[in-house]
Design an enzyme around this catalytic site. Structure first.
Site, PDB file in Angstrom:
ATOM      1  N   ASP A 291     -50.857 -50.337 -35.191  1.00 16.57           N
ATOM      2  CA  ASP A 291     -50.958 -49.357 -36.165  1.00 16.57           C
ATOM      3  C   ASP A 291     -52.608 -49.285 -36.671  1.00 16.57           C
ATOM      4  O   ASP A 291     -53.005 -48.405 -36.762  1.00 16.57           O
ATOM      5  CB  ASP A 291     -50.428 -49.292 -36.916  1.00 16.57           C
ATOM      6  CG  ASP A 291     -49.998 -50.451 -37.713  1.00 16.57           C
ATOM      7  OD1 ASP A 291     -50.965 -51.744 -36.813  1.00 16.57           O
ATOM      8  OD2 ASP A 291     -49.967 -51.300 -39.036  1.00 16.57           O
TER       9      ASP A 291
ATOM     10  N   TYR B  83     -38.010 -48.997 -23.656  1.00 19.95           N
ATOM     11  CA  TYR B  83     -37.006 -48.211 -22.762  1.00 19.95           C
ATOM     12  C   TYR B  83     -36.526 -48.794 -21.599  1.00 19.95           C
ATOM     13  O   TYR B  83     -35.490 -48.436 -20.592  1.00 19.95           O
ATOM     14  CB  TYR B  83     -38.619 -47.591 -21.524  1.00 19.95           C
ATOM     15  CG  TYR B  83     -38.962 -46.462 -22.499  1.00 19.95           C
ATOM     16  CD1 TYR B  83     -39.942 -46.834 -23.653  1.00 19.95           C
ATOM     17  CD2 TYR B  83     -39.468 -45.232 -22.012  1.00 19.95           C
ATOM     18  CE1 TYR B  83     -40.848 -46.050 -24.330  1.00 19.95           C
ATOM     19  CE2 TYR B  83     -40.151 -44.071 -22.769  1.00 19.95           C
ATOM     20  CZ  TYR B  83     -40.572 -44.513 -23.933  1.00 19.95           C
ATOM     21  OH  TYR B  83     -41.398 -43.835 -24.264  1.00 19.95           O
TER      22      TYR B  83
ATOM     23  N   ASP C 282     -46.415 -45.556 -24.592  1.00 23.08           N
ATOM     24  CA  ASP C 282     -46.418 -43.369 -24.498  1.00 23.08           C
ATOM     25  C   ASP C 282     -47.148 -42.661 -25.982  1.00 23.08           C
ATOM     26  O   ASP C 282     -47.145 -41.829 -25.892  1.00 23.08           O
ATOM     27  CB  ASP C 282     -45.113 -43.167 -24.894  1.00 23.08           C
ATOM     28  CG  ASP C 282     -44.354 -41.978 -24.764  1.00 23.08           C
ATOM     29  OD1 ASP C 282     -45.248 -40.979 -24.289  1.00 23.08           O
ATOM     30  OD2 ASP C 282     -43.372 -41.723 -24.987  1.00 23.08           O
TER      31      ASP C 282
ATOM     32  N   LYS D  48     -47.106 -55.685 -31.704  1.00 28.46           N
ATOM     33  CA  LYS D  48     -47.759 -55.408 -33.340  1.00 28.46           C
ATOM     34  C   LYS D  48     -47.035 -57.167 -33.232  1.00 28.46           C
ATOM     35  O   LYS D  48     -45.598 -57.191 -33.721  1.00 28.46           O
ATOM     36  CB  LYS D  48     -46.493 -54.405 -33.220  1.00 28.46           C
ATOM     37  CG  LYS D  48     -45.507 -53.674 -34.871  1.00 28.46           C
ATOM     38  CD  LYS D  48     -47.130 -53.505 -35.823  1.00 28.46           C
ATOM     39  CE  LYS D  48     -45.840 -53.306 -36.869  1.00 28.46           C
ATOM     40  NZ  LYS D  48     -47.310 -52.709 -38.158  1.00 28.46           N
TER      41      LYS D  48
END
Ligand code: ATP
Length: 334
Positions: A204, A124, A228, A171
């Site tokens: 994930d 962002y 988010d 990640k």
């Protein structure tokens, strides 16, 4: 004495749920001196800028704001008002508690977790450009400072509330440098909180674990985009976007707002569920020291939802926003 609070009603269903929330808050007996500021489409329609300076002046003065959703144009148009306010005021911690609500049947019991999302950097950062025709680049910015302070916020949040577990979501197997730095910072803070169990989970896998065994989680800390996406997923665990509250907190102030958007598909119909905004208002009441009123408002919502006679459509009922607010006001009076 009345509490000075900045009110940003927002647009779309924002105006409807704000009106309902103000009526219910009035019934708690807590006095507010609202400083109302319009932003986004509403400000533009009145000939003002998309984000008037008064927003910042007001929040810097009051230190606290109740806010409805503000629409963000997709692929083009002005930058997100929501993101710009959070970044300008450096409201770095986005806190989104997710709990089962009484009487709302979902496939999951025992959900009681909180997402702590870094609010000011990550993907962002707004640094995007075309490298050449047909090739776009978007930069993910992760800093030591930003990651360390969100990690500390998450552990402190858990400690204050007696929550026994913090999970860092990442990640770093793919984004070894950026998410690697994030993890390094969380690991460096972790020894300050020896009583809190700590684990790490790839985002994930975390999404899968959340829809299989959500009861395993306490506080989840992560950077902006994962927060988010997983916030909406978590809202789905307990009844949908209409019931999910949130807060954006920093040294300069705190903004309390539901996690959902302006819901253009139902705006103007009087159907919107104000629960997410009302639960955000209970967080605001706690924040300003009105804990007893927060507890009474929460109990009124629990009672009305448990009884199940007056429910909004997103929860399988037939009630409109105002009818549901009326039922809450009655419950508060009783
Ligand atoms: P944004 O990009 O601003 O986050 P969004 O694309 O996530 O917006 P929302 O406005 O959050 O979209 O709405 C997603 C869906 O959830 C829509 O079908 C909408 O009607 C529903 N929804 C969102 N908030 C509420 C609410 N308070 N009451 C009832 N339904 C809602």
């Amino acid at each position: 004495m009345a509490h000075d609070v900045t009110l940003i009603p927002g647009d779309g269903i924002g105006t409807e749920i704000t009106a309902a929330t103000l009526r219910v808050l009035d019934a708690t007996g807590v006095e507010f001196a609202w400083d109302r500021v319009e932003v986004g489409e509403v400000s533009l329609a009145a000939g003002g800028p998309v984000l008037p300076e008064e927003v910042y002046d007001s929040i810097r003065r009051t230190g606290v704001s109740l806010k409805g959703p503000v629409a963000t144009p997709v692929a083009g148009g002005h930058r997100s008002v929501n993101v710009t306010i959070r970044k300008t005021l450096d409201l770095y911690a986005c806190v989104r508690p997710v709990r089962n609500l009484p009487g709302i049947k979902t496939p999951f019991d025992g959900v009681d977790l909180t997402i702590v999302r870094e609010n000011t950097e990550g993907l962002y950062s707004g640094i995007e450009h075309m490298v050449t025709e047909g090739v776009a680049e978007s930069l993910k910015v992760i800093t030591h400072k930003g990651s360390t302070r969100i990690a500390r916020y998450a552990f402190e949040y858990a400690r204050k509330r007696g929550i026994g577990k913090v999970t860092a979501v990442h990640k770093a197997n793919i984004m070894k440098v950026s998410d690697g730095l994030f993890l390094e910072c969380v690991r460096a803070v972790r020894p300050e909180f020896p009583e809190i169990e700590y684990n790490e989970m790839i985002v994930d896998n975390c999404a899968m674990q959340l829809v299989r065994w959500p009861e395993q989680f306490g506080v989840l800390v992560m950077n902006n985009l994962y927060g988010d996406i997983l916030s909406d997923l978590c809202a789905g665990l307990v009844g949908g976007l209409g019931v999910a509250p949130g807060a954006n907190i920093g040294e300069m102030g705190a903004i309390f707002e539901p996690i959902h958007g302006t819901a253009p598909d139902i705006a103007g119909k009087g159907w919107a569920n104000p629960t997410g905004m009302l639960l955000s208002a209970t967080m605001l009441l706690d924040h300003i020291g009105e804990d007893a009123a927060a507890a009474r408002l929460k109990a009124a919502m629990d009672a009305v939802l448990e009884k199940g006679e007056v429910r909004t459509r997103d929860l399988g009922g037939k009630a409109g926003t105002d009818e549901y607010a009326d039922a809450l006001i009655k419950a508060l009076a009783g």
